[in-house]
Scaffold this active site. Sequence first.
Site, PDB file in Angstrom:
ATOM      1  N   CYS A  94     -30.631  39.560  71.297  1.00  0.00           N
ATOM      2  CA  CYS A  94     -31.027  38.803  72.501  1.00  0.00           C
ATOM      3  C   CYS A  94     -32.516  38.901  72.762  1.00  0.00           C
ATOM      4  O   CYS A  94     -33.057  38.133  73.552  1.00  0.00           O
ATOM      5  CB  CYS A  94     -30.255  39.294  73.717  1.00  0.00           C
ATOM      6  SG  CYS A  94     -30.598  41.012  74.110  1.00  0.00           S
ATOM      7  N   CYS A 147     -25.302  45.572  76.838  1.00  0.00           N
ATOM      8  CA  CYS A 147     -26.553  45.683  77.589  1.00  0.00           C
ATOM      9  C   CYS A 147     -26.725  47.109  78.128  1.00  0.00           C
ATOM     10  O   CYS A 147     -27.837  47.631  78.187  1.00  0.00           O
ATOM     11  CB  CYS A 147     -26.590  44.687  78.742  1.00  0.00           C
ATOM     12  SG  CYS A 147     -26.123  43.014  78.241  1.00  0.00           S
TER      13      CYS A 147
END
Length: 129
Positions: A36, A105
Amino acid sequence: MTESYTDKVFEYFRNPRNMGELENPDGVGKVGNAKCGDVMWVYIKVKDSVITDCTFKTFGCVAAIATSSALTELVKGKTLDDALKVTNKDVANELGGLPPIKMHCSLLAEQGLKSAIEDYRKRLATNKD
Ligand code: FES
């Protein structure tokens, strides 16, 4: 497991605790997610093997910012060894959970802290020579 962000995640995202660089940190960790492109820095101050201060800087998604902020609060006042036991699941739990697709994350937060402690220990070893 929750399918969307909890109120606590949004709260931490809007009002992140301990955001920014620490002046003269004893250890700095930098980690990133190649997929990402998000990047996170974790800064620590250490005294007598205890984390006396911890801050972060994150260029990333809502979950990355909320988890890095929650991590700083979780590890402040902990010994380095106890802080190393804090997992991304602990951080996610602190926020009332994360959607499964956002769990990765929270890994950044765990890895960022590990990297900061590693940096601290490296500096310590170098200063002893
Ligand atoms: Fe990259 Fe969340 S999408 S850390």
